[in-house]
Design a protein around this motif. Structure first.
Motif, short mmCIF file in Angstrom:
data_model
loop_
_atom_site.label_atom_id
_atom_site.label_comp_id
_atom_site.label_asym_id
_atom_site.label_seq_id
_atom_site.Cartn_x
_atom_site.Cartn_y
_atom_site.Cartn_z
N LEU A 160 -8.92 11.07 -32.15
CA LEU A 160 -7.57 11.62 -32.33
C LEU A 160 -7.57 13.08 -32.80
CD1 LEU A 160 -4.54 11.19 -32.88
CD2 LEU A 160 -4.90 10.27 -35.35
N LYS A 161 -8.20 13.37 -33.68
CA LYS A 161 -8.34 14.87 -34.27
C LYS A 161 -8.68 15.97 -32.98
CE LYS A 161 -11.07 14.17 -37.83
NZ LYS A 161 -11.72 14.61 -38.92
N ALA A 164 -5.95 16.19 -30.70
CA ALA A 164 -4.95 17.00 -31.12
C ALA A 164 -5.25 18.54 -31.02
CB ALA A 164 -4.83 16.90 -32.67
N GLY A 167 -4.92 19.51 -27.36
CA GLY A 167 -3.60 19.75 -27.03
C GLY A 167 -3.08 21.12 -27.52
N PHE A 168 -3.46 21.36 -28.57
CA PHE A 168 -3.21 22.61 -29.46
C PHE A 168 -3.58 23.91 -28.69
CE2 PHE A 168 -4.57 26.03 -32.13
CZ PHE A 168 -3.25 26.49 -32.73
N ALA A 287 4.44 16.76 -36.65
CA ALA A 287 3.18 16.18 -35.94
C ALA A 287 1.90 16.99 -36.37
CB ALA A 287 3.25 16.68 -34.47
N ILE A 288 1.79 17.94 -36.74
CA ILE A 288 0.52 18.64 -37.27
C ILE A 288 0.41 18.10 -38.74
CG2 ILE A 288 -0.53 20.70 -38.50
CD1 ILE A 288 -0.73 20.50 -35.26
N VAL A 291 -1.24 14.68 -38.00
CA VAL A 291 -2.82 15.05 -37.76
C VAL A 291 -3.61 15.43 -38.99
CG1 VAL A 291 -4.42 16.43 -36.09
CG2 VAL A 291 -2.15 15.63 -35.21
#
Length: 350
Positions: A160-161, A164, A167-168, A287-288, A291
């Motif tokens: 998941l991390k 993220a 995507g970032f 969202a962040i 995360v």
């Protein structure tokens, strides 16, 4: 003969898969140090913090290569504590092991409270102490199951991390290349002239403190090697992939943040959210935050695992109370897990 003497009648399992070992090392190093602490590093050194990350990254590569060789040759739950004992004697080995264990049990408590505090900014009606207690109970239960289940849980947590961050990076580089509709690219003006290193060499050196903390956690690969099938092959693969992935993720993310968010900006308190806000993405802060909560819980999960295995190893070597070496039918050091999480429970109660 020495290995046979130290091994309990019911040894730990060896069910971790190479992909789980790789993600465990990666997930342990990607935590609050990157999602939150990176802003402090940029604030201290400006975009020149990239030099700090490169220096620290080089040191991590050298240490992990050496530690990986030792873990592959002698996989043991005590890892660097055992290797220190062989090189410098049992007192040195026990000291290293206990210091690492003490550090982790404090961090476990801090991560539970930190994750609860972040989640409270989204759901203020939920008490911080209650959320922290729930986190500790759930992740303790995960660690009390078989190591195979723990490894799978940590694998998806870490994935998941990683997703993220990928995507970032896609959003960040699209912003820098002017590919985000309706948003002007900030360019690389933050890297020009004196703005690259506003505090000079002193700032770069100061940022190393933040960076060194951020890279912490990769060493858990050597601890988990003892419960991995085919440890020599698995550790080699894990060390190699963890190192380049961490460097890509860290250097890439810091480059984007430093290019988009200027030194002195309030956005450096939550640098990832600041970049997404600059790209015009709604709900970026929420969202962040979610995360970052997942990152803290993933690190808590891995640190509880590492602390329990170190306590187990110390007990096997007679450097800790013998009851810590008790192993369940599922081949999990149950007492060591409960002892390692106890400080976190007390902290929540207080």
């Amino acid at each position: 003969m020495e290995q046979q003497t130290r091994t309990s009648a019911r040894p730990l399992g060896a069910a971790l898969k190479p992909r789980q070992l790789t993600m465990m090392g990666l997930g342990s190093a990607i935590g609050a140090g990157l999602f939150i602490g990176s802003g402090a590093g940029i604030q201290a050194a400006g975009p020149a913090v990239l030099i700090s990350y490169l220096v620290a990254g080089t040191l991590i590569i050298l240490v992990m290569w050496a530690l990986g060789e030792m873990a592959a040759a002698n996989p043991d739950s005590g890892a660097f504590s055992v290797y220190t004992a062989k090189a410098y004697g049992p007192v040195a080995g026990a000291t290293v092991g206990w210091l690492w264990w003490l550090q982790l049990v404090v961090v476990i408590a801090a991560e539970a409270l930190g994750a609860a505090g972040l989640l409270a900014t989204i759901f203020p009606a939920l008490p911080v102490w209650l959320m922290a207690f729930v986190f500790i109970v759930v992740l303790t239960a995960v660690n009390l199951t078989s190591v195979k289940n723990f490894g799978e849980f940590e694998f998806w947590f870490a994935l998941l991390k990683v997703a993220a961050i990928v995507g970032f990076l896609l959003v960040g580089f699209a912003l820098l290349f002017g590919l985000v509709p309706g948003v002007q690219s900030p360019g690389l003006s933050n890297f020009s002239g004196a703005g690259f290193a506003p505090s000079g060499f002193g700032g770069i050196a100061t940022a190393l403190f933040v960076v060194a903390f951020a890279f912490g956690g990769t060493e858990i690969v050597s601890v988990a090697a003892a419960e991995t099938a085919e440890p020599a092959r698995s550790v080699k693969k894990a060390v190699r992939t963890v190192l380049w992935r961490i460097l890509v993720f860290y250097i890439g993310a810091i480059f984007v943040i430093a290019a988009v968010v200027p030194v002195g900006s309030a956005g450096l308190k939550s640098p990832f959210a600041a970049v997404l806000d600059a790209a015009g993405m709604p709900g970026a802060a929420t969202a962040i935050t979610l995360v970052a909560v997942a990152a803290l819980l993933s690190a808590l999960n891995a640190n509880l695992y590492g602390a329990s295995r170190m306590a187990f190893s110390l007990a096997e070597r007679g450097e800790a109370p013998r009851f810590l070496a008790s192993v369940s039918k599922g081949r999990v050091p149950v007492v060591a897990v409960l002892a390692s999480v106890a400080f976190g429970v007390v902290t929540v109660v207080l």
